[in-house]
Write a protein that holds these residues in place. Sequence first.
Motif, mmCIF file in Angstrom:
data_model
loop_
_atom_site.group_PDB
_atom_site.id
_atom_site.type_symbol
_atom_site.label_atom_id
_atom_site.label_comp_id
_atom_site.label_asym_id
_atom_site.label_seq_id
_atom_site.Cartn_x
_atom_site.Cartn_y
_atom_site.Cartn_z
ATOM 1 N N ASN A 279 -34.424 -56.478 -12.163
ATOM 2 C CA ASN A 279 -33.795 -55.155 -12.153
ATOM 3 C C ASN A 279 -34.149 -54.277 -13.351
ATOM 4 N N LEU A 280 -34.342 -54.885 -14.515
ATOM 5 C CA LEU A 280 -34.573 -54.095 -15.726
ATOM 6 C C LEU A 280 -35.996 -53.557 -15.790
ATOM 7 N N GLU A 281 -36.130 -52.313 -16.175
ATOM 8 C CA GLU A 281 -37.444 -51.684 -16.347
ATOM 9 C C GLU A 281 -37.499 -51.017 -17.723
ATOM 10 N N PHE A 282 -38.444 -51.473 -18.547
ATOM 11 C CA PHE A 282 -38.604 -50.904 -19.880
ATOM 12 C C PHE A 282 -39.681 -49.825 -19.891
ATOM 13 N N TYR A 283 -39.564 -48.943 -20.852
ATOM 14 C CA TYR A 283 -40.545 -47.883 -21.066
ATOM 15 C C TYR A 283 -41.688 -48.470 -21.891
ATOM 16 N N LYS A 284 -42.903 -48.417 -21.365
ATOM 17 C CA LYS A 284 -44.009 -49.155 -21.963
ATOM 18 C C LYS A 284 -44.789 -48.381 -23.027
ATOM 19 N N TYR A 285 -44.535 -47.096 -23.153
ATOM 20 C CA TYR A 285 -45.369 -46.272 -24.019
ATOM 21 C C TYR A 285 -44.788 -46.153 -25.424
#
Length: 324
Positions: A279-285
């Motif tokens: 479920n978790l989505e991190f910001y990769k930039y």
Amino acid sequence: MKKRIVLGLIVIIVFAAGIYYFSSQLTYVEEKNIRIGTLHGGISSLDMIKYLHLDDKYDVDLKIIYFEKTLDILNSFSRGDIDIAVIPVETAGKLIESNIKLYIIAADMYQNQRLIMREDLKINESSDLKSIRIGVFTPTGTYAMFKSYMYRIYGYTEEDFNLVNLPPNLMIYSLIQGKVDMIVVWEPFASKALSKGFKTFMRFQDLWHLATNRVEKPIMIVYVAREDFVDKNYNLIMKFLDMRVEAVSNWYNNTGAVRNMLREYYNLDDDTIDILYENLEFYKYKFINESDYIVISKVVELAYEGGYLKTDVSENITNYILKP
């Protein structure tokens, strides 16, 4: 006479050089230190930074300070007791509303909140939401976003719902006990509820798309830093942003470490970890993409509409984003 003048000049030059040397040494030591505040029990990339000891790798003295309430983080940041804070986007809006000078130095995570309901509950149309008991935690930006989503999508106000104000730690218990039919929660509470057999009615990300007609994912968590700290310690901030990117990379590529961290820090079982990891989505930039400036602005606008902010700072909040 001339010898005395020359000697005096030499003494002054040596003295000045000594002051410069020692002040530069003091500055160097100070530039290794970061005091960062985060909410106790709030998941972020900071967890992986700590677990993997990335501060040691990057030669940064990182002091993590845990708070029980978001308001306490805001007060500490405003006083200058911490240099960086991990907070929701709309909470950054509160600081800007209070004229606190800051930079939004990084986005960290997309919205992970969910509306979770009893497995036997049937919602056939939006009007069914009016007849059930919904558990919410009213002092939060999440609640403000929920109100804005409901109004924009369905035209409903909070008076149309049967709302039960609950602290996050009682949400799942109340659902189990049948005291509420649906809860509005964020991670890790959402995954804990799902692991117990409850089901998702709607994700905040889905509500975002319906409410705004935007295709971008809504950002939930950001890192903010005091303006004076960034201006004095820009290279240190760059180190920290590199640490965050490496932590996020490990989240996606070092699942063994992630699972161990979640067990150790959050006492989650394997089933809950499986759900949470999905479920978790991190910001990769490293830096916030310009295409996401409008996202941050819209999130703050929704929080204002929901009553979380007294003034609409959505138009100028992007001026506070740290540029490459």
